[in-house]
Design a protein around this motif. Structure first.
Motif, short mmCIF file in Angstrom:
data_model
loop_
_atom_site.label_atom_id
_atom_site.label_comp_id
_atom_site.label_asym_id
_atom_site.label_seq_id
_atom_site.Cartn_x
_atom_site.Cartn_y
_atom_site.Cartn_z
N THR A 125 -3.44 26.69 -57.00
CA THR A 125 -3.55 27.67 -55.92
C THR A 125 -5.01 28.03 -55.67
OG1 THR A 125 -3.48 29.69 -57.27
CG2 THR A 125 -1.35 28.69 -56.66
N ARG A 126 -5.24 28.63 -54.52
CA ARG A 126 -6.59 29.08 -54.15
C ARG A 126 -7.03 30.30 -54.94
NH1 ARG A 126 -6.24 28.21 -47.60
NH2 ARG A 126 -4.05 27.77 -47.92
N GLU A 127 -6.14 30.84 -55.77
CA GLU A 127 -6.55 31.93 -56.65
C GLU A 127 -7.66 31.48 -57.57
OE1 GLU A 127 -3.12 33.59 -58.60
OE2 GLU A 127 -2.12 33.93 -56.67
N ASN A 128 -7.71 30.19 -57.89
CA ASN A 128 -8.83 29.62 -58.62
C ASN A 128 -9.91 29.35 -57.58
OD1 ASN A 128 -10.72 27.95 -59.91
ND2 ASN A 128 -9.17 27.12 -61.28
N GLU A 129 -10.86 30.26 -57.49
CA GLU A 129 -11.87 30.17 -56.43
C GLU A 129 -12.94 29.13 -56.73
OE1 GLU A 129 -12.06 34.23 -54.02
OE2 GLU A 129 -12.86 34.42 -56.05
N ALA A 130 -12.99 28.59 -57.93
CA ALA A 130 -14.00 27.58 -58.27
C ALA A 130 -13.53 26.17 -57.92
CB ALA A 130 -14.35 27.66 -59.75
N ALA A 131 -12.25 25.89 -58.14
CA ALA A 131 -11.72 24.53 -57.91
C ALA A 131 -10.20 24.61 -57.79
CB ALA A 131 -12.10 23.60 -59.05
N HIS A 132 -9.65 23.89 -56.82
CA HIS A 132 -8.19 23.85 -56.69
C HIS A 132 -7.76 22.54 -56.03
CE1 HIS A 132 -9.88 26.61 -53.55
NE2 HIS A 132 -9.38 25.68 -52.77
N LEU A 133 -6.48 22.23 -56.21
CA LEU A 133 -5.93 20.96 -55.74
C LEU A 133 -5.64 20.97 -54.24
CD1 LEU A 133 -3.67 20.44 -58.80
CD2 LEU A 133 -5.36 18.78 -58.01
#
Length: 186
Positions: A36-44
């Motif tokens: 998810t975009r909750e990981n602001e550093a890297a996401h799928l």
């Protein structure tokens, strides 16, 4: 099949894919949420190289944020089936009703840098897209439609014209040319 297993079985095409696959597998093994975009550093994310029936033409959209012709695709947003994500995004971004995988196998992978930008009135910090690409097929005669909040045009290009239409040098050299080279081997 789990994404880590898919990546373990994937045969990289070049050094970029070898190195990006290793980084992606390492990130998956950390257990952090990359879905998810909750990981602001890297996401799928999942992208599609959409070709017509004879595989001589490629579908591109003129992307609003990047002000460039580009492939279609988007964020996983929690969805674990990245092929389904790619197909959904193609339908949403192009207006196509019918799109099908040439193969359900992963076609390409890339780690993409995304510069900070405004989206829907909110600042999105610079981050990485951990991208899986699928080869999809669609009818080039089917009616296309823009998705105004994401693109300003959608059109079919000859394979080399698609590369040249992009105003992003890194994508032309490292992504779109690679996808065409892989397509030529099929």
């Amino acid at each position: 099949m789990e994404l880590l297993q898919i990546l373990e079985r994937y045969a990289p095409f070049n050094e970029q894919e070898v190195r990006d696959r290793a980084v992606l597998m390492g990130l998956l093994r950390t257990g952090q949420n990359l879905w998810t975009r909750e990981n602001e550093a890297a996401h799928l994310t999942a992208s599609a190289w959409v070709v017509n029936g004879d595989r001589e033409r490629v579908l591109m959209a003129h992307h609003n944020i990047y002000d460039s012709w580009s492939w279609l695709g988007g964020h996983a947003d929690g969805e674990r089936d990245l092929l389904a994500v790619a197909m959904r995004e193609v339908r949403e971004e192009s207006g196509l009703a019918r799109v099908a995988p040439v193969s359900e196998a992963l076609f390409s992978l890339e780690i993409l840098t995304v510069d900070g930008h405004e989206k829907r009135g909110r600042y999105v910090p610079s981050h990485l897209h951990l991208n899986l690409t699928y080869l999809l097929e669609a009818d080039e005669h089917e009616l296309l439609a823009v998705k105004p909040d994401e693109n300003s045009a959608v059109a079919w290009f000859g394979r080399e014209e698609a590369v040249e239409a992009s105003s992003e040098p890194w994508f032309r050299a490292r992504v779109y040319s690679k996808l065409n080279a892989k397509l030529a081997r099929l």
